[in-house]
Write a protein that holds these residues in place. Structure first.
Motif, mmCIF file in Angstrom:
data_model
loop_
_atom_site.group_PDB
_atom_site.id
_atom_site.type_symbol
_atom_site.label_atom_id
_atom_site.label_comp_id
_atom_site.label_asym_id
_atom_site.label_seq_id
_atom_site.Cartn_x
_atom_site.Cartn_y
_atom_site.Cartn_z
ATOM 1 N N HIS A 100 3.474 3.075 4.152
ATOM 2 C CA HIS A 100 2.979 4.138 3.288
ATOM 3 C C HIS A 100 1.882 4.941 3.988
ATOM 4 N N TRP B 93 4.365 -10.584 6.864
ATOM 5 C CA TRP B 93 5.252 -9.950 7.834
ATOM 6 C C TRP B 93 6.433 -10.838 8.220
ATOM 7 N N ARG C 150 3.628 -2.474 -3.803
ATOM 8 C CA ARG C 150 3.643 -1.313 -2.927
ATOM 9 C C ARG C 150 5.064 -0.860 -2.578
ATOM 10 N N ARG C 151 6.015 -1.765 -2.653
ATOM 11 C CA ARG C 151 7.399 -1.392 -2.354
ATOM 12 C C ARG C 151 7.947 -0.390 -3.368
ATOM 13 N N GLU C 152 7.310 -0.289 -4.529
ATOM 14 C CA GLU C 152 7.783 0.640 -5.553
ATOM 15 C C GLU C 152 7.531 2.089 -5.163
ATOM 16 N N GLU D 260 1.856 -6.491 -1.815
ATOM 17 C CA GLU D 260 2.983 -6.058 -0.985
ATOM 18 C C GLU D 260 4.199 -5.720 -1.842
ATOM 19 N N HIS D 261 4.486 -6.567 -2.829
ATOM 20 C CA HIS D 261 5.657 -6.349 -3.691
ATOM 21 C C HIS D 261 5.490 -5.066 -4.508
ATOM 22 N N VAL E 204 8.393 6.033 0.044
ATOM 23 C CA VAL E 204 7.724 6.529 1.238
ATOM 24 C C VAL E 204 8.114 7.979 1.469
ATOM 25 N N SER F 105 4.794 -2.764 3.576
ATOM 26 C CA SER F 105 4.870 -1.615 2.674
ATOM 27 C C SER F 105 3.606 -0.766 2.745
ATOM 28 N N THR F 106 2.456 -1.420 2.809
ATOM 29 C CA THR F 106 1.193 -0.690 2.890
ATOM 30 C C THR F 106 1.103 0.108 4.179
#
Length: 247
Positions: free
Chosen positions: A130, A10, A80-82, A77-78, A85, A126-127
């Protein structure tokens, strides 16, 4: 350890204002780690492998990541950014379905995500974003907060289970030269059909007689029948389990 990982996920990336000018960035290190995991699996993703890929020393990587646990958390985290949302402007049903299909595709791009012990990795921005989008879609559909949590969690469980099954079946087909239906029919001819003829497994016999395992496949679906099967399961969940609440 969990608190330290949360701070890393964070907080801002280290600025590197002290010492020599950084050769890399944390993002570069994480992208290299993901590339290794994509091609060789999570177990192959070590600081030594990353250092070799980037042409730097292992010691030099500690400027960006403290160790394997932190590395995996940053990789999750990286990746999940893909996932795009889901927009609150979408209808509840469209938002939930779109979110689930995006997760399905993510797991097939990065199968190693299914090997991460998620209970040991804190949720990053990101998680959480989402999950928040899933709750927003469910609430927009008219579900109560407890039902929204239940539905979004159920969808997540369906996605991870179906994605893992799909990846296993693809690996089996690649290694054996048989698709799962061919394997099932082979097993059936050896043992199962004889037992069904003797009266065992009546429900299974009924489904096989009705060709319940033989899914009709249109030409534009031939390359990804597992994805279409998952979409059918997802729609069954949305249509059946919450039919009176989703609009």
């Amino acid at each position: 350890m969990a608190e330290q990982l949360a701070e890393v996920l964070w907080g801002p990336e280290p600025s590197g204002t002290r010492g020599p000018r950084p050769v890399l960035t944390r993002a570069t290190v994480i992208e290299a780690a993901i590339a290794i995991a994509d091609s060789e699996g999570l177990s192959a993703t070590s600081l030594r492998a990353i250092a070799g890929r980037l042409g730097v020393s292992v010691a030099g990587l500690y400027r960006y990541v403290a160790g394997k646990t932190e590395l995996i958390a940053l990789m999750v985290e990286h990746a999940r950014r893909e996932v795009v949302v889901a927009s609150r402007a979408s209808t509840g049903r469209e938002g939930l379905e779109g979110r689930a299909m995006a997760d399905w595709d993510l797991y097939h791009r990065h199968a190693w995500l299914l090997d991460v012990p998620m209970g040991r990795v804190p949720a990053g921005p990101s998680t959480v974003a989402h999950f928040d989008a899933g709750l927003a879609a469910a609430l927009d559909a008219g579900l109560t907060p407890p039902r929204a949590v239940s539905l979004v969690t159920s969808i997540d469980h369906l996605v991870t289970g179906a994605a893992r099954d799909s990846l296993d079946k693809r690996a089996f087909a690649r290694d054996s030269g048989m698709d799962p239906l061919q394997w099932w029919k082979l097993q059936g001819e050896v043992v199962i059909e004889r037992r069904m003829a003797e009266g065992e497994f009546p429900a299974l016999a009924q489904v096989i007689t009705a060709e319940g395992f033989d899914r009709p496949v249109s030409p534009n679906q031939r390359g990804d029948i597992f994805r279409e099967a998952f979409r059918e399961s997802l729609r069954s969940l949305l249509d059946g389990g919450v039919q009176q609440e989703i609009r």
